[in-house]
Enzyme design. Structure first.
Site, mmCIF file in Angstrom:
data_model
loop_
_atom_site.group_PDB
_atom_site.id
_atom_site.type_symbol
_atom_site.label_atom_id
_atom_site.label_comp_id
_atom_site.label_asym_id
_atom_site.label_seq_id
_atom_site.Cartn_x
_atom_site.Cartn_y
_atom_site.Cartn_z
ATOM 1 N N ASP A 279 19.837 77.004 -55.146
ATOM 2 C CA ASP A 279 19.606 77.846 -56.321
ATOM 3 C C ASP A 279 18.113 78.111 -56.501
ATOM 4 O OD1 ASP A 279 20.481 79.399 -58.409
ATOM 5 O OD2 ASP A 279 20.608 77.749 -59.843
ATOM 6 N N LYS A 510 9.999 60.156 -21.510
ATOM 7 C CA LYS A 510 9.001 60.610 -22.475
ATOM 8 C C LYS A 510 8.745 62.096 -22.262
ATOM 9 C CE LYS A 510 6.408 56.415 -23.350
ATOM 10 N NZ LYS A 510 5.042 55.928 -23.497
#
Ligand code: ATP
Ligand code: MG
Length: 602
Positions: A279, A510
């Protein structure tokens, strides 16, 4: 159940249209247009907040129907803001909660409702998905019962669909000297288990998120037989809407940027926590003081919800002018908030609404089908960056919209002065990258090599937030620490940390910055860029050098997780050498859309 119906009448006051509202009672916040205030939708009249002075007085005058505590008086009157919008501000309702209208129209969000079909009378009495009213509803929230002993109420400061808010003072204790606001939500209006749950969730979310610089601070929640009381920081500077009105509708770009950065900062925080506001509108941003440079705070989590990383919501809630197309299609996530920010930014910059019609159903049709006007004055005098910014928030395809964190790195807002927050999108994209096939990863790596400095800036900021090690790489541990560092209680409910479990393949490897870029780019978002064709062409050149290989139609179908019926189409993606063509490469990156089966049914 409440229902507001708008009828357009001209008045001498505004030389245009205003709305008269007929209200029938009920009061399920989630599914109806609640009638706590007879002027919820009127914005070119005295503010909705000024109940006492309204030309459309509430059918539930303060203290009559709402079991208002004694001693509370209505808010002071405010003068009528002059009309400034090229298209006059109301009818029917900028702030109206829309789900009930759609249901009444029988549209169920699938088709845009026909204009002019909002009935003039009669009201629905039972909310969709809600059980019928019965006496056994448990309206005990477990909040403090001693509101009167702890707090002294003052005048009303504001009023919305679901509650009215008053000044308050703590009678003793650590809050004694702090100016407070109390939102009072009447228990009489909680007629279904859903509406009770909504209030419980509003408090839970506000409490969990309280602490962000641009989010109203929560202090306490109390209850008595008649009401729930949410005690929070008082924002004395009024609504953003009132500032827009007093400025005559237009902000300079520099002024607008200051507002938009604050909105994006708090909304990116909500999204990282797994909360969708649902909203966002200028009425729900308040200034802390009347000072020109006062900070803004987001309020009103009455329609907010927790959302899991891969979840889609389907209940149609929000306010008509700010509602995203996918909400009307009943399948949405946090991107719906980004659309609303696009609407607010458009209004700030030009003083008109991007999607406008005289009826609510007309507004929906415009949201679903119309392109906002960027041609008329003042748009020719607005910078290309600003226009591009708004367009990238108001993309009808939610997958192509920027996230709040990305928007903060858009050239229009780029500056050293605001921090770039973590983006939960990175987690989602890296998660799908670590699960992707080597061929798909090669395609993404090639795409990452074609990125321009604009995209790299955002990716570099996100990479640095993960605090790469001395080797310049990040592992699952970096993602875990970053999430833990940013976590609030909301994250536990929204199950955002679950995403880390899904990223477990990263535990054994990684990512350096180059591979992080490949992992963290969204093809959809790149497709929305004006220079997408050039990016795709350059990426394909890289792919040809490294990654493109002979692939059978069967294998490609397996890569895309599609069946034999797609083989015919996939043949068109191939070159004569059996490798992907440029077209095939871009289609492969885009993927074939499978219908989401993860929509939460309510
Ligand atoms: P909506 O119609 O937007 O759903 P609502 O019934 O949920 O509204 P809120 O938006 O929370 O109620 O509050 C209504 C109005 O009360 C706000 O627009 C604002 O003017 C005022 N208000 C709310 N909270 C505060 C506050 N902390 N400080 C000052 N005024 C406030
Ligand atoms: Mg509100």
């Amino acid at each position: 159940m409440g229902q507001c119906y708008g009828k357009t009448i001209p008045t001498s006051e505004n030389h245009g249209c205003t709305t008269t509202i007929t209200v029938t009672d009920g009061g399920d916040r989630h599914s109806q247009t609640p009638p706590r205030n007879g002027t919820p939708s009127v914005k070119n009249t005295p503010s909705r907040s000024s109940a006492a002075s309204s030309p459309w007085p509430s059918p539930y005058p303060f203290g009559v129907g709402d079991a208002t505590p004694a001693g509370v008086s209505p808010s002071p009157s405010r003068s009528t803001p002059r009309r400034f919008f090229k298209r006059p501000f109301p009818p029917p309702s900028p702030a109206k909660h829309i789900r009930s209208s759609l249901r009444k129209l029988g549209a169920h969000g699938k088709k845009p409702p026909r204009e002019g079909t909002i009935p003039e009378e009669a009201a629905t009495t039972v909310a969709e998905g809600a059980e019928p009213i019965h006496n056994a509803l448990d309206k005990n929230f477990g909040y403090n019962k001693n509101f009167g002993a702890k707090f002294e109420l003052g005048k009303e400061v504001g009023r919305g669909h679901f509650g009215h808010t008053c000044y308050a003072k703590a009678r003793r204790g650590e809050l004694k000297d702090i100016p407070l606001a109390v939102k009072i939500i009447s228990k009489a209006k909680m007629t279904t288990a859903i509406s009770i749950e909504d209030v419980r969730r509003e408090v839970k979310i506000l409490k969990a998120l309280s602490g962000h610089k641009h989010l109203v601070r929560y202090y306490d929640a109390c209850e008595d037989a008649n009401n729930v009381y949410i005690i929070m920081e008082l924002c004395e500077g009024g609504e953003l809407l009132d500032r827009i009105l007093s400025k005559g509708g237009r902000y300079t770009e520099e002024e607008a940027k200051l507002i938009v950065v604050q909105i994006l900062s708090v909304v990116s925080f909500c999204h990282l926590q797994g909360v969708v506001h649902r909203d966002l509108k200028p009425e729900n941003f308040l200034f802390t003081s009347r000072n020109e440079d006062a900070d803004m705070k987001l309020i009103d989590f009455g329609l907010s919800d927790f959302i899991k990383p891969d979840e889609r919501l389907n209940d149609i809630v929000g306010s008509a002018y700010y509602v995203a197309p996918e909400v009307l299609h009943r399948s949405y996530s946090v991107e719906a908030d980004i659309w609303s920010i696009g609407v607010i930014t458009y209004i700030l910059l030009c003083g008109s609404r991007p999607f406008w019609a005289r009826t609510e159903s007309g507004i929906f049709r415009s949201v679903l089908r119309a392109d906002p006007n960027f041609e008329d004055m003042p748009w020719p005098s607005i910078s290309p960056h600003a226009k591009d910014f708004v367009k990238r928030l108001l993309n009808k395809d939610y997958r192509k919209r920027m996230t709040a964190a990305q928007a903060l790195t858009h050239p229009w807002l780029r500056s050293e002065s605001h921090p770039i927050p973590f983006d939960i999108l990175i987690y989602k994209l890296v998660n799908s990258y670590v699960h992707a096939t080597p061929f798909k990863r090669a395609a993404l790596k090639a795409l990452s090599k074609a990125l321009t400095e604009d995209e790299l800036l955002y990716l570099r900021a996100q990479f640095m937030l993960l605090e790469p090690g001395d080797d310049g790489r990040v592992s699952l541990d970096n993602f875990r620490k970053a999430l833990a560092y940013n976590a609030t209680d909301a994250m536990q409910v929204s199950r955002v940390p679950d995403i880390l479990h899904m990223m477990s393949p990263l535990a054994y490897r990684k990512l350096d910055f180059d591979e992080f870029c490949a992992a963290a780019i969204s093809t959809y978002q790149l497709e929305a860029l004006e220079n997408w064709e050039q990016i795709a062409f350059t990426a394909f050149e890289h792919f040809e050098q490294e990654g493109n290989r002979v692939i059978s139609v069967e294998e490609l179908a397996r890569e895309l997780n599609v069946g034999q019926t797609a083989h015919y189409m996939l043949r068109d993606w191939m070159k004569s050498d059996g490798k992907l063509s440029l077209l095939g490469y871009t289609k492969f990156l885009h993927g074939l859309t499978l219908r989401s089966s993860n929509t939460r049914q309510r």
